[in-house]
Design a protein around this motif. Structure first.
Motif, PDB file in Angstrom:
ATOM      1  N   GLY A 172       0.948  -9.326  -7.242  1.00 55.11           N
ATOM      2  CA  GLY A 172      -0.236  -8.855  -7.946  1.00 55.11           C
ATOM      3  C   GLY A 172      -0.847  -7.581  -7.404  1.00 55.11           C
ATOM      4  N   LYS A 173      -0.169  -6.922  -6.465  1.00 58.61           N
ATOM      5  CA  LYS A 173      -0.695  -5.681  -5.899  1.00 58.61           C
ATOM      6  C   LYS A 173       0.367  -4.582  -5.974  1.00 58.61           C
ATOM      7  CE  LYS A 173      -4.318  -7.445  -2.942  1.00 58.61           C
ATOM      8  NZ  LYS A 173      -4.454  -8.679  -3.724  1.00 58.61           N
ATOM      9  N   LYS A 174      -0.107  -3.334  -6.015  1.00 58.22           N
ATOM     10  CA  LYS A 174       0.789  -2.186  -6.040  1.00 58.22           C
ATOM     11  C   LYS A 174       0.780  -1.520  -4.667  1.00 58.22           C
ATOM     12  CE  LYS A 174       0.301  -1.176 -10.973  1.00 58.22           C
ATOM     13  NZ  LYS A 174      -0.108  -0.166 -11.990  1.00 58.22           N
ATOM     14  N   LEU A 175       1.969  -1.320  -4.119  1.00 59.54           N
ATOM     15  CA  LEU A 175       2.102  -0.694  -2.802  1.00 59.54           C
ATOM     16  C   LEU A 175       2.994   0.538  -2.936  1.00 59.54           C
ATOM     17  CD1 LEU A 175       2.220  -4.026  -2.400  1.00 59.54           C
ATOM     18  CD2 LEU A 175       2.457  -3.383  -0.010  1.00 59.54           C
ATOM     19  N   ARG A 176       2.455   1.676  -2.513  1.00 56.62           N
ATOM     20  CA  ARG A 176       3.260   2.896  -2.508  1.00 56.62           C
ATOM     21  C   ARG A 176       3.962   3.028  -1.159  1.00 56.62           C
ATOM     22  NH1 ARG A 176       3.886   7.092  -5.671  1.00 56.62           N
ATOM     23  NH2 ARG A 176       2.075   6.528  -6.942  1.00 56.62           N
ATOM     24  N   VAL A 177       5.250   3.324  -1.196  1.00 56.08           N
ATOM     25  CA  VAL A 177       6.051   3.489   0.018  1.00 56.08           C
ATOM     26  C   VAL A 177       5.875   4.909   0.546  1.00 56.08           C
ATOM     27  CG1 VAL A 177       8.387   3.485   0.966  1.00 56.08           C
ATOM     28  CG2 VAL A 177       7.741   1.789  -0.778  1.00 56.08           C
ATOM     29  N   ILE A 178       5.446   5.029   1.794  1.00 55.91           N
ATOM     30  CA  ILE A 178       5.296   6.339   2.438  1.00 55.91           C
ATOM     31  C   ILE A 178       6.264   6.388   3.612  1.00 55.91           C
ATOM     32  CG2 ILE A 178       3.743   7.956   3.554  1.00 55.91           C
ATOM     33  CD1 ILE A 178       1.413   6.585   2.170  1.00 55.91           C
ATOM     34  N   LEU A 209       0.197  11.591   7.174  1.00 57.00           N
ATOM     35  CA  LEU A 209      -0.759  10.479   7.150  1.00 57.00           C
ATOM     36  C   LEU A 209      -2.204  10.980   7.151  1.00 57.00           C
ATOM     37  CD1 LEU A 209       1.029   7.968   9.537  1.00 57.00           C
ATOM     38  CD2 LEU A 209       0.653   7.694   7.078  1.00 57.00           C
ATOM     39  N   GLU A 210      -2.438  12.149   7.725  1.00 59.31           N
ATOM     40  CA  GLU A 210      -3.782  12.741   7.688  1.00 59.31           C
ATOM     41  C   GLU A 210      -4.275  12.916   6.250  1.00 59.31           C
ATOM     42  OE1 GLU A 210      -4.869  16.250   9.876  1.00 59.31           O
ATOM     43  OE2 GLU A 210      -3.279  15.879  11.343  1.00 59.31           O
ATOM     44  N   GLU A 211      -3.320  13.115   5.334  1.00 59.93           N
ATOM     45  CA  GLU A 211      -3.676  13.404   3.943  1.00 59.93           C
ATOM     46  C   GLU A 211      -3.812  12.156   3.089  1.00 59.93           C
ATOM     47  OE1 GLU A 211      -4.327  16.563   3.254  1.00 59.93           O
ATOM     48  OE2 GLU A 211      -3.777  17.033   5.332  1.00 59.93           O
ATOM     49  N   VAL A 212      -3.448  10.997   3.621  1.00 61.17           N
ATOM     50  CA  VAL A 212      -3.516   9.763   2.828  1.00 61.17           C
ATOM     51  C   VAL A 212      -4.979   9.349   2.672  1.00 61.17           C
ATOM     52  CG1 VAL A 212      -2.866   7.323   2.736  1.00 61.17           C
ATOM     53  CG2 VAL A 212      -1.226   9.015   3.569  1.00 61.17           C
ATOM     54  N   PRO A 213      -5.448   9.138   1.441  1.00 56.97           N
ATOM     55  CA  PRO A 213      -6.864   8.801   1.228  1.00 56.97           C
ATOM     56  C   PRO A 213      -7.156   7.321   1.477  1.00 56.97           C
ATOM     57  CG  PRO A 213      -5.754   8.956  -0.885  1.00 56.97           C
ATOM     58  CD  PRO A 213      -4.727   9.326   0.155  1.00 56.97           C
ATOM     59  N   ALA A 214      -6.859   6.876   2.695  1.00 60.26           N
ATOM     60  CA  ALA A 214      -7.076   5.464   3.045  1.00 60.26           C
ATOM     61  C   ALA A 214      -8.459   5.298   3.670  1.00 60.26           C
ATOM     62  CB  ALA A 214      -6.003   4.992   4.013  1.00 60.26           C
ATOM     63  N   ARG A 215      -9.160   4.252   3.282  1.00 54.02           N
ATOM     64  CA  ARG A 215     -10.461   3.984   3.912  1.00 54.02           C
ATOM     65  C   ARG A 215     -10.287   3.241   5.227  1.00 54.02           C
ATOM     66  NH1 ARG A 215     -12.004  -1.247   3.166  1.00 54.02           N
ATOM     67  NH2 ARG A 215     -10.973  -2.446   1.522  1.00 54.02           N
TER      68      ARG A 215
END
Length: 317
Positions: free
Chosen positions: A160-166, A221-227
């Protein structure tokens, strides 16, 4: 065990290494159960994981997917166990011919591995301890037989969740982080750690410049908009960009320290004793050697040092 948000759980599992525990993550929803990483194949790890699953009303057979951040034994060790129970195992495509093959076919890199240590100055008595450590580790690793390859940027729909592979190579060639974009949560694996710098080592089966890879991954990873980032060990990281910058600075300091120690030609093994002067067991000394070698090869490819040999000795240009 901790519920991070509905359907996403943190499962800490003991490992017999200095980091003490590895963080697994479980996603549950829409009739699916996915596990991000698996821990090491020890009785303690398996028992702890079984208890965590039972708390959620689950058993091993309920795990339908295993998403591996990378091939290191504390993350990958039970992947084959879950595959044998019917789970689909996912691993980045870069790992298939490298880290995964290292475990699946032990003979593939054995000769090259010992030659790498010897050509860079490792004493035979140290090699014996490293051999014993690796033999013990292999007993605790159950590689999957048919992992499905992951590609950078693809989006998995799991539980039920979407995960983007980085794809974040460096700590391992095929290391990936999984980004839950809608929730702003990064499952960072070992690409970012809260308290320590992830080991970046050059091995017989790795890409030629893992430190260059790692520094590029940190910039990405600096650019990933993760909270927030939840990592493979220790606690959460609230400022992903700041932590990435701190790790870049750490490696710049380490490169500078290596150049300071190169007042004359030295082997990677000799330099590892200077860079990591603390008392280390065979496993720790193995990682110290590989990290030192990765930094030396980075400097060599940047044109700041050269080498002569074998046995190889590095010197400043």
């Amino acid at each position: 065990m901790k519920e991070l948000l509905p359907g996403l759980y943190l499962l800490p599992v003991p490992i017999p290494y200095p980091l003490k525990t590895v963080n697994l993550y479980l996603l549950k929803g829409q009739g699916e159960v996915a596990l991000v990483d698996t821990a090491l194949g020890t009785r303690t790890a398996r028992g702890t994981l079984e208890l965590h699953l039972a708390e959620l009303g689950l058993c091993f057979q309920d795990v339908t997917s295993v998403l591996l951040t990378h091939h290191h034994p504390d993350h990958y060790g039970l992947a084959g166990f879950f595959e044998g129970l019917g789970a689909r195992v996912y691993l980045h495509e870069e790992e298939l011919s490298r880290g995964h093959r290292f475990w699946l076919h032990p003979e593939a890199f054995e000769e090259a591995s010992w030659r790498l240590f010897r050509e860079h100055g490792t004493p035979e008595e140290a090699l014996w301890g490293i051999r014993e450590t690796m033999a013990k580790t292999r007993e605790r690793v159950h590689p999957p037989q048919n992992p499905a390859p992951l590609k950078d940027g693809e989006v998995l729909e799991v539980a039920g969740k979407k995960l983007r592979v980085i794809w974040t190579p460096g700590h391992a060639d095929g290391h990936v982080a999984f980004f839950l974009e809608e929730e702003g949560i990064l499952l960072a694996g070992d690409a970012l750690l809260e308290r320590v710098s992830p080991n970046v080592g050059l091995w017989a089966y790795t890409r030629e410049n893992p430190l260059k890879d790692f520094l590029a991954s940190l910039k990405r990873l600096e650019e990933v908009p993760a909270r927030i980032a939840h990592a493979g060990h220790f606690g959460p990281i609230s400022d992903v960009a700041q932590r990435a910058q701190e790790l870049v600075a750490h490696h710049e300091e380490r490169l500078s320290a290596l150049l300071t120690h190169l007042e004359g030609p030295k082997t990677a093994w000799e330099l590892s004793l200077k860079l990591f002067p603390q008392e280390l067991d065979a496993a720790g000394r193995r990682f110290a050697f590989a990290e030192t070698l990765a930094h030396l090869e980075y400097l060599r490819q940047e044109g700041e040092v050269d080498r002569e040999g074998p046995p190889y000795r590095y010197f400043r240009r």
